[in-house]
Design an enzyme around this catalytic site. Structure first.
Site, PDB file in Angstrom:
ATOM      1  N   LYS A 154       0.847  -1.373   0.069  1.00 21.40           N
ATOM      2  CA  LYS A 154      -0.081   0.085  -0.017  1.00 21.40           C
ATOM      3  C   LYS A 154       0.878   1.226   0.079  1.00 21.40           C
ATOM      4  O   LYS A 154       2.072   1.097   0.426  1.00 21.40           O
ATOM      5  CB  LYS A 154      -0.821  -0.085   1.071  1.00 21.40           C
ATOM      6  CG  LYS A 154      -0.027  -0.180   2.625  1.00 21.40           C
ATOM      7  CD  LYS A 154      -0.803  -0.480   3.767  1.00 21.40           C
ATOM      8  CE  LYS A 154      -0.189  -0.407   4.954  1.00 21.40           C
ATOM      9  NZ  LYS A 154      -0.713  -0.936   6.256  1.00 21.40           N
ATOM     10  N   TYR A 208      15.206  30.573   7.363  1.00 22.56           N
ATOM     11  CA  TYR A 208      14.176  31.357   7.939  1.00 22.56           C
ATOM     12  C   TYR A 208      14.140  31.301   9.311  1.00 22.56           C
ATOM     13  O   TYR A 208      14.504  30.228  10.156  1.00 22.56           O
ATOM     14  CB  TYR A 208      12.676  30.655   7.234  1.00 22.56           C
ATOM     15  CG  TYR A 208      12.444  30.425   5.922  1.00 22.56           C
ATOM     16  CD1 TYR A 208      12.329  31.867   5.473  1.00 22.56           C
ATOM     17  CD2 TYR A 208      12.544  29.415   5.269  1.00 22.56           C
ATOM     18  CE1 TYR A 208      12.113  31.840   3.864  1.00 22.56           C
ATOM     19  CE2 TYR A 208      12.278  29.454   3.918  1.00 22.56           C
ATOM     20  CZ  TYR A 208      12.244  30.663   3.091  1.00 22.56           C
ATOM     21  OH  TYR A 208      11.967  30.928   1.879  1.00 22.56           O
TER      22      TYR A 208
HETATM   23  C1  LIG Z   1      -0.202  -1.644   6.862  1.00 21.94           C
HETATM   24  C2  LIG Z   1      -0.578  -2.815   7.352  1.00 21.94           C
HETATM   25  C3  LIG Z   1       0.290  -4.096   7.651  1.00 21.94           C
HETATM   26  C4  LIG Z   1       1.806  -3.934   7.625  1.00 21.94           C
HETATM   27  O1  LIG Z   1       2.041  -3.063   8.779  1.00 21.94           O
HETATM   28  P1  LIG Z   1       3.881  -3.195   9.214  1.00 21.94           P
HETATM   29  O2  LIG Z   1       3.775  -2.629  10.354  1.00 21.94           O
HETATM   30  O3  LIG Z   1       4.466  -2.140   7.902  1.00 21.94           O
HETATM   31  O4  LIG Z   1       4.248  -4.400   8.893  1.00 21.94           O
HETATM   32  C5  LIG Z   1      -0.293  -5.079   7.918  1.00 21.94           C
HETATM   33  N1  LIG Z   1      -1.708  -5.326   8.034  1.00 21.94           N
HETATM   34  C6  LIG Z   1      -2.701  -4.471   7.906  1.00 21.94           C
HETATM   35  C7  LIG Z   1      -3.954  -4.633   7.841  1.00 21.94           C
HETATM   36  C8  LIG Z   1      -2.116  -3.065   7.368  1.00 21.94           C
HETATM   37  O5  LIG Z   1      -2.965  -1.987   7.228  1.00 21.94           O
END
Ligand SMILES: *Cc1c(COP(=O)(O)O)cnc(C)c1O
Length: 359
Positions: free
Chosen positions: A37, A249
């Protein structure tokens, strides 16, 4: 040199990605369901998914239909699960792209069941984000009996703390799964920190994200990832400033004596966060140079009084240079940020340069 690499870029070591995937799969002892994702946490979902295909993952996890469509356009044929709840209006697009939704309420499950396509049941055991609450699963039993899910899963909220909450969530999950008329063929729960702190998985697959991309949750994990992403930017200007002059800044950096200041062609619009000013360092010719003043939108100044450097040199903001290295977690800690935010933030104008990763 590629023209895109003149300014600032992310180097991505696909070989390290592959080895991190191998480490997780070997430790968990079950297939992977890699979470790609958010464009694989900013590293490029298609390149990441193609590389991880070598490990024969069960499928891939995304957050949106658009992310799933991108994988399909790249001819990724394995199952793709969408982990953010879909609106019923999105079902047609999900069907067209052959995506598998994760559902948790009677209404959407009933509507999806009309498609005859696979789906997975999301069980909320304490995250309070998505899915049916573990103690309300009875409301779904009738519809689940009619159209059994391909899988059932939950998500841990504090696995990186390796505390008692995990056992509480596991117990709730086991109770919910036991109430289903039939145990689904696929049962899963572990994210990266859960794998790092657990032994072999007792479920069907694991769902690592951040570990694959080189970030450890710390707290004495049983396995460690290799660094995958390195952030680089070129020195584009250099000056010597007098005692008492300020940098950037707000004038928050004030020279104590004559100082040499280098300007890097990277800023917060590239994901190098403003808060890192006066806190973080970069590596130049294998030596540390502290960030001087706040990070600006397009440029970041560093104090190179003790480092010889020239316009055109490449600075490492995350990654290794000589014997020194800066991890994503180091940068996150300095900025009071989550390492996930630092990684997913490296986007926009930054091109990616891939190395390695062929089996
Ligand atoms: C993002 C996500 C993961 C992975 O999590 P990590 O901590 O990056 O390994 C696993 N399961 C779900 C449902 C997620 O949304």
């Amino acid at each position: 040199m590629h023209s895109l690499m003149r300014r600032a870029w992310v180097d991505i070591d696909l070989g390290a990605l592959l080895r991190n995937g191998t480490t997780v799969a070997a430790h968990a002892g079950v297939p992977l369901l890699p979470m790609v994702k958010a464009d694989a946490y900013g590293l490029g979902a298609v390149r990441v998914a193609r590389t991880l295909e070598q490990l024969n993952p069960w499928g891939f996890g995304v957050a949106t239909i658009g992310e799933g469509e991108e994988l399909r356009r790249a001819a990724i044929a394995r199952p793709v699960l969408v982990f953010t709840p879909l609106l019923v209006e999105e079902f047609d697009a999900a069907i067209r792209a052959d995506l598998t939704p994760t559902l948790g309420d009677v209404h959407s499950i009933t509507r999806w069941s009309e498609t005859g396509r696979p789906w997975q049941l999301a069980v909320d055991t304490g995250m309070s984000r998505a899915g049916v609450q573990w103690n309300e699963i009875d409301a779904l039993l009738a519809v689940v009996r009619d159209v059994p899910p391909q899988g059932v899963f939950t998500h841990f909220h504090s696995a990186e703390r390796n505390d008692a909450t995990r056992a509480v969530q596991e117990k709730r999950f086991a109770e919910a799964v036991a109430r289903l008329p039939v145990r689904p063929p696929m049962v899963h729960a572990e994210n990266s920190p859960a794998v790092e702190h657990g032994g072999a998985s007792e479920w069907s697959v694991v769902r690592p994200g951040v570990f694959l991309y080189g970030v450890s949750s710390g707290n004495s994990p049983q396995i460690r990832p290799e660094q995958v992403a390195s952030l680089r930017a070129r020195v584009v200007d250099l000056r010597t400033i007098d005692d008492g002059e300020t940098v950037s800044y707000g004038g928050t950096y004030r020279a104590a004596g004559t100082r040499r200041i280098a300007t890097l062609a990277i800023g917060y619009a590239d994901g190098y966060r403003r808060v890192l000013g006066n806190r973080a360092s970069v590596l130049l010719r294998g030596k540390r140079a502290p960030v001087a003043g706040v990070v600006t939108m397009d440029m970041t100044m560093v104090d190179v009084t003790d480092v010889e450097c020239e316009v055109g040199d490449v600075a490492t903001l995350i990654g290794a240079d000589g014997d020194e290295r800066i991890d994503v977690t180091d940068v996150a800690a300095l900025g009071d940020l989550s390492p996930y935010e630092v990684l997913t933030g490296l986007r926009g104008r930054l091109p990616r340069r891939y190395v390695g990763g062929e089996g």
